[in-house]
Design a protein around this motif. Structure first.
Motif, PDB file in Angstrom:
ATOM      1  N   ARG B 380      52.795 -92.610 -49.320  1.00 43.19           N
ATOM      2  CA  ARG B 380      54.091 -92.861 -49.957  1.00 43.19           C
ATOM      3  C   ARG B 380      53.937 -93.272 -51.409  1.00 43.19           C
ATOM      4  O   ARG B 380      54.760 -92.901 -52.248  1.00 43.19           O
ATOM      5  CB  ARG B 380      54.858 -93.929 -49.173  1.00 43.19           C
ATOM      6  CG  ARG B 380      55.441 -93.404 -47.867  1.00 43.19           C
ATOM      7  CD  ARG B 380      55.977 -94.521 -47.003  1.00 43.19           C
ATOM      8  NE  ARG B 380      56.512 -94.013 -45.739  1.00 43.19           N
ATOM      9  CZ  ARG B 380      56.627 -94.758 -44.642  1.00 43.19           C
ATOM     10  NH1 ARG B 380      56.240 -96.031 -44.647  1.00 43.19           N
ATOM     11  NH2 ARG B 380      57.135 -94.240 -43.537  1.00 43.19           N
ATOM     12  N   ASN B 383      54.177 -90.483 -53.459  1.00 43.45           N
ATOM     13  CA  ASN B 383      55.436 -89.743 -53.348  1.00 43.45           C
ATOM     14  C   ASN B 383      55.480 -88.686 -52.260  1.00 43.45           C
ATOM     15  O   ASN B 383      56.183 -87.684 -52.379  1.00 43.45           O
ATOM     16  CB  ASN B 383      55.787 -89.077 -54.677  1.00 43.45           C
ATOM     17  CG  ASN B 383      56.778 -89.924 -55.435  1.00 43.45           C
ATOM     18  OD1 ASN B 383      57.596 -90.607 -54.812  1.00 43.45           O
ATOM     19  ND2 ASN B 383      56.714 -89.877 -56.745  1.00 43.45           N
ATOM     20  N   ILE B 384      54.694 -88.895 -51.217  1.00 43.48           N
ATOM     21  CA  ILE B 384      54.732 -87.978 -50.082  1.00 43.48           C
ATOM     22  C   ILE B 384      55.566 -88.642 -48.990  1.00 43.48           C
ATOM     23  O   ILE B 384      55.351 -89.803 -48.655  1.00 43.48           O
ATOM     24  CB  ILE B 384      53.301 -87.681 -49.579  1.00 43.48           C
ATOM     25  CG1 ILE B 384      52.504 -86.997 -50.704  1.00 43.48           C
ATOM     26  CG2 ILE B 384      53.321 -86.824 -48.313  1.00 43.48           C
ATOM     27  CD1 ILE B 384      51.016 -87.134 -50.546  1.00 43.48           C
ATOM     28  N   SER B 385      56.533 -87.903 -48.486  1.00 46.42           N
ATOM     29  CA  SER B 385      57.433 -88.454 -47.484  1.00 46.42           C
ATOM     30  C   SER B 385      56.716 -88.556 -46.137  1.00 46.42           C
ATOM     31  O   SER B 385      56.123 -87.578 -45.670  1.00 46.42           O
ATOM     32  CB  SER B 385      58.659 -87.559 -47.388  1.00 46.42           C
ATOM     33  OG  SER B 385      59.380 -87.850 -46.230  1.00 46.42           O
ATOM     34  N   VAL B 386      56.750 -89.724 -45.528  1.00 43.06           N
ATOM     35  CA  VAL B 386      56.037 -89.947 -44.265  1.00 43.06           C
ATOM     36  C   VAL B 386      56.984 -90.464 -43.194  1.00 43.06           C
ATOM     37  O   VAL B 386      57.731 -91.402 -43.424  1.00 43.06           O
ATOM     38  CB  VAL B 386      54.913 -90.990 -44.447  1.00 43.06           C
ATOM     39  CG1 VAL B 386      54.203 -91.247 -43.114  1.00 43.06           C
ATOM     40  CG2 VAL B 386      53.928 -90.547 -45.500  1.00 43.06           C
TER      41      VAL B 386
END
Lengths: 452, 452
Positions: B380, B383-386
């Motif tokens: 996160r 900026n990676i949606s988890v």
């Protein structure tokens, strides 16, 4: 044409360009963070059938629901008798109403779409709601709500994730110095049982919720007035004032409420959360007014600004009871969107990043407009926002236009500039001017964008 | 609690997560492009005083305005007599109504804020409107409108910029094969004068506007039925069917309407636009139904899909006449937001980019949840949606959850993975699995994001 004096309906607001820039910027951060944590957006209609809304908000709340007059012949199903009973008449001439909050529409949505959604369902919803409240400072008849919920789960992973989400969100909004305060309704229930007033649980929750505003002295006096036992009052205040680490607080309360099964369950739940995320402050004086909550409750306040709570929420036992659907426990958090807009409206850090990447192309003569369009195209392909004054304004008036529209850079296009291919770029904040090629201007503007 | 059957109000819709992803994605592209061209957002309240809205939409339109019942004692200002006059009663018991379009609120806003805004004022507005229309396929009682306007200017730079904006927008939406069709009401007026029916100008515009639907044969027949002169009909059809480049069309029509001052003015205006932007198709058979438009009119249709017009608009003489404010000429463009949502809902290009950057963290045992939270945090921050399934689901059920929520990658966390620090990343679209370090997974996900 009949001339009409333009006016706003009572309790409503227009948002002009400056306000909208803040609002959009803040909303985008909200959405980005919710997505980052795997929550997905839904939207429900502004208009709901009246029976979906009424009966949820108490008698006072129901009165604040805006009703929509049936279209066409709205009196067709009414009789002489109805006219003497205003409540009855109301339900005959208006079968629809405006959304009053986001929780009831969510419950309706989940009830109607059990086959479509996957459980646990993680949704967020940011939409306006309407209330026929008497307008006053900071209270409007149309305002945004912002809710995030997990539905169909009892897992304490929810609390652990929500704590993280909240800190991430406020960090991105540059709202620092906040505490995530956590409590558990079952612990409060355990306290009420131990202090011998279990039947007055909801009453005491509402009173504890007000301590922040009225202080402990007035709280004590009110308990006296309401005939709570003196020894219970003393013990309660001692509990609420206890200071220490979360672990110390858990051990302290465990000893006090050890004979309450419900209380012990609440402690077990807090310990489960603690194993996954320690980033909270256990606060026995957090109660939340709503009787709706049954387990974890939480609230976030700014330690710096005295603007009340920024967000709050808790766990509930069944969202969809009203619609006859069982087994939909969940946990929700509600953000005070309008309060946060207000707070950030005066925040220079935010103001500075919003418009950084904008240029006004300013021409010294209309004959340079075609050249301006060519430059505009080059900048826009590089994602730089470009405005041009459409009318033949003198340079001074064009600069004024830039200021009024919060455009931080003006690129001046004149004879000299076109001949040399070096263009004047004026920084409207500090007045500095420099001559650069279009490529260099593009690089400069793009680097500004990256610094955000 | 009384159980209620959950239902939607007639003509309204819920938007679930999949639909919202498309809608948000498309709306963001709209907003980005409007910003790129220097337009700024405003929002007006959903509720307006009734007299602001009525009288603008014709008698039929006024009937479709949703009225809000006054709150509290709504009958207090009514008499026995009012009950016999439903129109009169309506205005006494409801003084507010729901926004019917975005043009009237804009006019009200501009009239009330002349001192705050800078003229020319460039605004866009994307908000829902409400109409008590009979619901039918593709027609709803609540739907989004999207308007972009220049206010307070006659400059033809507006048209030049609008043409560019439209092509940029549809390009970013991957809607290709569109034509920007342009005409000028003054040219149509010139034709009407030349063919001897100047007094039937509005009537002929409405008829020309329908040619697309009914074809030329039926159009000719209708003109006959309506007693237009036979020679005029023949000439008109010849004009409307004329083929050639824009320049050829301009020269052709100039010769025909050379004795009409209004017509010549229209030609002059087209030539001014042509000098700044040639990227349009001059189309004399474009008329637009609204009598509101006075000069340039335009419309964009897809050549591939038969879904009607994607956007349209034109120039008007005074936006704020109703509110007694003079000299607010302008030009507006209105996008068929709902139609565009519908078109893109089936577009695979769009579907593929929306969720590219999401991961479900899948654990083989609840004891790995703390490790999962640690990994989630790392992703996160980048900026990676988890997402994480909160409940103790078997792997198969977790994969199903990923599919149902359009999550394209699943990162599996088990004993092996934790011991080796190499984690299984499963691509849910093609089923491929690979083992990677968390850093490599982050790089991979970030590169996907960039390819958008």
């Amino acid at each position: 044409m009949n001339k009409i004096k333009p006016s706003l309906a009572k309790g409503t607001r227009d948002f002009g360009p400056d306000e909208m820039e803040i609002r959009e910027y803040v909303m985008n951060i909200f959405k980005d963070v919710f997505n980052l944590y795997g929550f997905r957006s839904i939207q429900t209609p502004s208009i709901e059938n009246t029976e979906v809304l009424t009966g949820n908000y108490g008698e006072e709340g129901d009165k604040l629901i805006f009703r929509i007059l049936n279209s066409g012949d709205f009196l067709k199903n009414t009789s002489e008798k109805d006219l003497n009973d205003q409540n009855n008449l109301k339900s005959k001439i208006s079968s629809k109403a405006l959304r009053y909050d986001l929780t009831v529409p969510l419950a309706r949505y989940v009830s109607m779409n059990q086959d479509k959604i996957s459980i646990p369902f993680k949704r967020y919803q940011i939409q306006p709601v309407w209330r026929a409240d008497r307008p006053q400072k900071g209270r409007f008849r149309e305002f945004y709500q912002c809710d995030v919920d997990y539905i169909g789960t009892n897992s304490k992973l929810c609390e652990a994730e929500i704590i993280d989400l909240v800190y991430t969100l406020f960090d991105k909004l540059k709202i620092t110095d906040i505490d995530f305060k956590l409590n558990n309704r079952k612990i409060l229930q355990g306290i009420a049982e131990t202090l011998n007033f279990p039947e007055r649980f909801n009453e005491i929750c509402i009173m504890i919720d007000k301590i922040d505003k009225i202080g402990f002295d007035k709280f004590e006096k009110e308990l006296n007035d309401k005939k709570f036992e003196l020894s219970s009052i003393k013990k309660l205040i001692k509990i609420l004032k206890f200071k220490g680490s979360n672990t110390e607080k858990i051990n302290f309360i465990e000893d006090i409420i050890k004979n309450s099964n419900t209380g012990i369950e609440g402690i077990k739940e807090i310990r489960e959360i603690d194993e996954l995320n320690e980033n909270y402050i256990l606060d026995f004086s957090l109660a939340r007014g709503l009787s709706y909550y049954t387990s974890s409750i939480f609230e976030v306040k700014s330690n710096k600004e005295s603007i009340g709570s920024l967000c709050g929420g808790g766990r509930y036992e069944n969202l969809t009871e009203k619609f006859g659907v069982k087994n939909m426990p969940g946990i929700g958090i509600s953000f005070g969107m309008e309060r946060i807009f207000e707070l950030l409206d005066c925040n220079d850090n935010i103001q500075n990043v919003i418009n950084d990447n904008k240029v006004l192309l300013s021409y010294l003569d209309v004959k340079f407009i075609p050249k301006c369009l060519e430059i505009a195209n080059k900048l826009r392909v590089n994602n730089i926002s470009v405005d041009l004054v459409t009318d033949n304004f003198k340079l001074k008036k064009q600069l004024k236009y830039a200021n009024k529209n919060n455009i931080p850079y003006v690129l001046i296009v004149g004879e000299d500039e076109i001949n040399t291919n070096y263009f004047t770029l004026k920084n409207m904040k500090n007045g500095e001017q420099e001559k650069k090629s279009i490529d260099d201007i593009i690089s400069k503007m793009k680097s500004i964008n990256k610094n955000e």
